[in-house]
Scaffold this motif. Structure first.
Motif, PDB file in Angstrom:
ATOM      1  N   GLN A 186      82.230  68.193  51.493  1.00 47.89           N
ATOM      2  CA  GLN A 186      81.253  68.979  52.252  1.00 47.89           C
ATOM      3  C   GLN A 186      79.942  69.101  51.487  1.00 47.89           C
ATOM      4  OE1 GLN A 186      83.777  72.393  52.859  1.00 47.89           O
ATOM      5  NE2 GLN A 186      84.006  71.977  55.065  1.00 47.89           N
ATOM      6  N   LYS A 198      89.093  72.530  55.765  1.00 46.37           N
ATOM      7  CA  LYS A 198      87.787  72.958  56.277  1.00 46.37           C
ATOM      8  C   LYS A 198      87.060  73.919  55.338  1.00 46.37           C
ATOM      9  CE  LYS A 198      89.346  76.784  59.136  1.00 46.37           C
ATOM     10  NZ  LYS A 198      89.247  77.405  60.448  1.00 46.37           N
ATOM     11  N   ILE A 243      83.929  74.139  58.366  1.00 45.52           N
ATOM     12  CA  ILE A 243      84.538  73.365  59.464  1.00 45.52           C
ATOM     13  C   ILE A 243      84.992  72.015  58.916  1.00 45.52           C
ATOM     14  CG2 ILE A 243      83.141  74.407  61.296  1.00 45.52           C
ATOM     15  CD1 ILE A 243      81.439  71.794  61.235  1.00 45.52           C
ATOM     16  N   LYS A 244      85.879  71.400  59.662  1.00 44.59           N
ATOM     17  CA  LYS A 244      86.284  70.050  59.279  1.00 44.59           C
ATOM     18  C   LYS A 244      85.227  69.083  59.755  1.00 44.59           C
ATOM     19  CE  LYS A 244      91.277  70.562  59.217  1.00 44.59           C
ATOM     20  NZ  LYS A 244      92.547  70.179  59.803  1.00 44.59           N
TER      21      LYS A 244
END
Lengths: 420, 638
Positions: B451, B412, B401-402
């Motif tokens: 991330q 993402k 996900i972003k």
């Protein structure tokens, strides 16, 4: 006959008042038109408004001089004055410099003199003198020819000076001739010729010729088919065709390119807001943006910031329109109309035929200037550079209009002492 | 005679009167009825002169300037006013040749002789200083101040972004802008454009027919003041950023360092980088084109846009999910091999281990087994449901996900959905053994370095994160835009994090990343080696320190550098030491890192996830799998 008690006896003060009001309004508007923050005194002699003040002062002196000279002088010296002016016009052709395409000015010291302005009142005097001569009747062909020559001679010389506008002014004398007994047909014919002139410029000539021809044929068929009717209709039709063809010829061969363009723009054949139509377009914007009450004195942006060219001379009416609005333009036009009415009124109360004819001449010249100058500013007449009487900046024109008017004032004040 | 003359007088007066009436009607029309002339008059005379406010400056977390405005001058010319002058002296002052002088003069004349146009663009202040003194000699020339964006440290190019003139598309999209305006095109310059740009002021001035200014319209009644752009305080540590860039020189990859307790990004390095000052002013378009052609793609913002299989670093999240679900516990151990049909996953030799040891030695079979036990667990019924459960944990770590970072162009990544595997293998025709490589961070996974760093923040925080961001303060106020103050929770107990911390500490103390140790700081880390079918493996290392009060979480990715312990771990360690201690105690290691060259040769190949991404795109529009967040988005789509 007794002499006048005082030079101010019997002066028509109403006429003089209107004159003074117009001159002062003109001066204030010139100040607004070329307003320059660095020289903000209206008396600053380096600026147009300061110079105009000098012209106004000297004009008043000239007016005084005219009042001092004996009332019989003008009628008596009409021909010599006319002759002198014609000579001066010819001299201009030889010595004048070329200014904006026209050779109409002679330098006298630092001032430039424009003799064509003064030719108007001289011509008016000569015409009045001639027509008031005993045993001259307008009905005679000889009279028509000589009167015509008196008017057309200065017009022709001025045309040769390339000052088309000033030359056109002499057409105004048609009113004088009409008043003195020229058939109204001439006026009507003149009107029709002008109408055809405009149509001929807008429509291709062969179409117009066919239209005129068929119109003549229809009229003839509807009327009784007598030999007389046929002749009348045939001659009218041929005359009309002649006008159309000559317009065609004049437009293409005689008019110069810039004049053709101005006419095209006026008729809406060409839209060229940056080029030939620039003046008129900017003039319309200036006047149109004035609204009902105007932007206020010295608040006009279009004229003050030089968007309108020739704003202190040919386009002075724009300043009035922009800063004083519809109210201002109406007041100015009504003042002029009042002036014209007063002159005609004065003309008709004269016992002297000379004075009457002279007065009609004054009214006609003023009217013609007004019609062309204002008409040009509001896009109803082609751009012909002639000044607005008493308003426009310029010594020659103010002097000449002052002389024109005050000779009338003098003649009128002298009316009790002249029998004929 | 008298009767006849009365008639003629009447006609003459009628004509006079008629013409005056026609004039009055015409004047009434153009002055009172017709409005357009007023508009034309305003167009003639009014000019809207725009006052450009200075763009907001950007500071780093210690108050160092990252971006400011440099005064430059445009030399303007009004050809009509140019008089005789010493052309030679003028050319010398400007440093131009006579030919170019003649050329420029001709161009200006062609544009307009009355209106001002630019003769020479963006003259630097130093040149202007000498020119200014002599300018009085040259009629028709004057200088107009402008500002130019400057980045004094030549650092953080991708983060700061750059500004450029708006094009027609942008003007259509954002009506605020007008031709000639500048707008942030990437990075902070773009995402905080509305704060940085300030507000344009407008002066209404009157001009004459030659476009010369004549004064204010109605004494400035309609003018608006320009408002200077807001200054921003970035969370970046410029020193750390620069140090990281130096360490990463001649290597391809990313470094992302975040302060776990706040989500503030301390450094974000994309290598190779470029000098942000190349993207300023007259040279921008040429430099941009050249950078675009460079095969190592210096313009590519790797930390946010490149995704890689996370390799062994992924074992941490996978473990946490399994612990939370009770699939394994700290004592669980598996056989030292993992077999699927004819294939088997082997491990390097190490003593038999329970969980902490498996993390320490990064035991592949252990985590494949964990993954299989999770996905195929009976308590979920079908494998699809098991996978879905597992996937929802991964998503809560911000994978696939972003994150909503305050910078443009965040991607993402890749976390395959159930639908994706159904499409490939057929519904119900796949289970853990089909996709077991996910368990060790290989296969159809794509995670950005940002991330990865964020995952380490969650682990360091024992269960929550703040959205990573680069701007701390807007003006004097804390940056509360974009929900940056919102705490995102992960549903895993603190106790389970402690177990993973134990394992990560061992990785550094006695495992695959012993190279990362410095002084007595307790570091928790994990190496990774992302398999790259197109070339040498990518070297990966994630870590946070100190363990009991984490100040920095870091993820380092060095492309084509092989094993995680050889390049990524030392670089991460040096950066942590730099940040925590502000000095380096291991010059030899630093030397080795600085000198390392890991650039690809001619056979350089791109990141190997493009194909999978394409397949995913084809699946778009299919049902989205559970997890709270996804359900929300799914509802929105419906």
């Amino acid at each position: 006959m007794r002499r006048q008690k005082s030079i101010f006896e019997n002066i028509d003060w109403l006429l003089v008042s209107i004159y003074l009001v117009l001159v002062v309004m003109g001066w204030l508007n010139i100040y607004a038109a070329v307003y320059n923050v660095e020289h903000n005194s209206i008396f600053d002699l380096t600026q147009s408004y300061g110079k105009q003040m000098i012209w106004i002062g000297s004009s008043l002196l000239i007016a005084l001089g005219i009042m001092i000279i004996d009332g019989k002088f003008y009628a008596a010296f009409s021909y010599p004055i006319y002759a002198f002016m014609m000579l001066l016009l010819l001299v201009v052709l030889v010595v004048a410099r070329d200014i904006k395409g026209a050779v109409a000015w002679i330098d006298i010291g630092s001032f430039k003199l424009q003799p064509s302005e003064f030719a108007k009142f001289a011509t008016n005097m000569a015409l009045a003198k001639y027509l008031s001569t005993l045993n001259i009747r307008m009905e005679d062909l000889k009279t028509k020819i000589i009167a015509g020559l008196i008017v057309l001679l200065p017009a022709a010389i001025i045309l040769k000076q390339n000052d088309t506008g000033s030359a056109l002014v002499f057409a105004a004398f048609i009113f004088v001739l009409y008043r003195e007994g020229l058939s109204q047909n001439v006026l009507i014919f003149g009107f029709f010729a002008a109408f055809l002139f405009v149509i001929a410029l807008m429509v291709k000539s062969y179409i117009l010729l066919i239209a005129i021809g068929s119109l003549g044929l229809i009229v003839y068929l509807l009327m009784r088919k007598t030999r007389k009717n046929l002749l009348v209709i045939l001659s009218i039709t041929l005359l009309a065709c002649g006008v159309v063809k000559s317009v065609d010829f004049a437009y293409n061969k005689i008019l110069q390119a810039h004049q053709r363009e101005r006419i095209d723009v006026l008729l809406g054949k060409k839209s060229d807001p940056k080029g030939a139509g620039y003046n008129v377009n900017q003039s319309l914007i200036a006047i149109g943006s004035g609204g009902l009450l105007g932007k206020g004195y010295l608040q006009g942006t279009q004229t003050k910031y030089d968007f309108v060219p020739e704003q202190s001379t040919d386009f002075i009416f724009c300043t009035v329109g922009e800063e004083w609005g519809f109210v201002g333009t109406t007041v100015v036009l009504l003042l002029f109309l009042g002036l014209l009415y007063r002159i005609i009124f004065i003309a008709e109360r004269q016992r002297s035929q000379y004075t009457r004819i002279y007065a009609y001449g004054v009214a006609s010249i003023l009217f013609f200037h007004l019609m062309i100058n204002v008409g040009m500013a509001i896009g109803l007449a082609p751009v012909i550079g002639i000044p607005l009487p008493f308003f426009s900046y310029g010594g020659s024109s103010l002097w000449s209009f002052t002389i024109l008017l005050f000779v009338l004032v003098k003649l009128d004040s002298y009316r009790m002492y002249i029998l004929r | 005679m008298n009767n006849a003359s009365t008639g003629q007088r009447f006609v003459v007066l009628s004509i006079f009167t008629a013409v005056i009436i026609i004039f009055l009607l015409r004047l009434f029309y153009i002055q009172v009825l017709e409005e357009s002339y007023t508009v034309s008059a305003n167009n003639n005379v009014l000019r809207y002169v725009i006052d450009y406010p200075a763009r907001g400056m950007i500071y780093d977390r210690k108050g160092k300037i990252l971006a400011y405005n440099q005064a430059v001058y445009d030399l303007m010319i009004i050809p009509r006013q140019v008089s005789e002058m010493d052309t030679m002296e003028f050319c010398q002052l400007l440093g131009i040749t006579k030919e170019s002088f003649i050329d420029k003069l001709a161009k200006a004349k062609q544009f307009s002789t009355y209106k001002a146009s630019i003769f020479e663009k963006q003259i630097p202040a130093e040149t202007y200083a000498t020119l200014q003194e002599k300018l009085y000699k040259f009629n028709g020339f004057y200088a107009q101040p402008r500002t130019l964006r400057k980045y004094p440290d030549n650092t953080a190019a991708h983060l700061l972004g750059y500004i450029g003139e708006v094009n027609d598309d942008l003007i259509k999209k954002y009506p605020y802008y007008r031709s000639g305006d500048y707008i942030g095109i990437s990075g902070i310059e773009q995402s905080y454009e509305t704060d940085l740009r300030g507000k344009r002021g407008v002066r209404v001035v009157m001009v004459d027919v030659f476009n010369r200014e004549k004064g204010r319209f109605r004494n400035g009644q309609y003018d608006t003041l320009a408002i200077t752009g807001t200054n921003l305080v970035s969370s970046l540590d410029a020193e750390l950023q620069k140090y990281g860039e130096k360490l990463m020189q001649n290597k391809i990859g990313s470094v992302v360092a975040i302060e776990p307790s706040t989500g503030e990004i301390l450094a974000m390095i994309s290598s190779p980088s470029y000098d942000p000052n190349l993207m300023v002013g007259r040279v921008r378009s040429r430099n941009y084109a050249e950078l675009l052609k460079d095969p190592v793609k210096p313009l590519f913002n790797r930390p946010m846009m490149a995704y890689y299989p996370p390799g062994s670093t992924f074992k941490l999240t996978s473990t946490l999910a399994a612990l939370q679900e009770g699939i394994i516990n700290e004592q669980t151990s598996f056989a030292h091999s993992f077999r699927v049909g004819s294939k088997s996953v082997k491990c390097h030799p190490h003593p038999p281990v329970e969980l902490r040891g498996a993390i320490q030695y990064s035991c592949n079979p252990y985590f494949c087994n964990t993954f299989r036990t999770f996905v195929d667990n009976r308590k979920y019924g079908k494998s699809q449901h098991g996978y879905e459960k597992w996937r929802s944990y991964m998503e809560s770590f911000g994978i696939g996900i972003k994150l909503g970072v305050d910078m443009p162009h965040e991607l993402k990544g890749l976390l395959p959905s159930v639908a994706f595997y159904d499409k490939i293998y057929g519904s119900g025709r796949w289970k853990a053994s089909t996709i077991y490589s996910l368990g060790i961070g290989q296969g159809e996974l794509g995670i950005t370095p940002l991330q990865m760093a964020n995952i380490i923040c969650i682990i360091a925080n024992k269960g929550y994160y703040y959205t990573p961001h680069v701007i701390k303060k807007i003006g004097n106020k804390p940056n509360d835009s974009r929900n940056l103050q919102e705490k995102h929770m992960v549903n895993i107990s603190q106790r389970n994090f402690e177990i993973v911390h134990d394992g990560m500490q061992k990785v550094v103390e006695a495992g695959t990343a012993r190279v990362a140790r410095f002084d007595t700081t307790i570091i928790c880390g994990k190496t990774g080696t992302a398999q790259n079918p197109h070339g040498k493996d990518h070297s990966l290392f994630v870590a946070f320190a100190p363990r009991d009060n984490p100040k920095i979480a870091i993820a380092v990715m060095v492309e084509n550098a092989g094993f995680g312990g050889t390049w990524a771990a030392p670089i991460a360690s040096l950066m942590m030491e730099k940040y925590l201690r502000d000095s380096i105690s291991r010059p030899a290691l630093e030397e080795r890192m600085l000198k390392g060259v890991l650039l690809p040769g001619e056979d350089y190949v791109k990141v190997p996830v493009i194909k999978v991404q394409k397949e995913l795109k084809e699946l778009k529009g299919e049902k989205v799998v559970d997890t709270n967040k996804k359900n929300e988005t799914a509802k929105k789509h419906l």
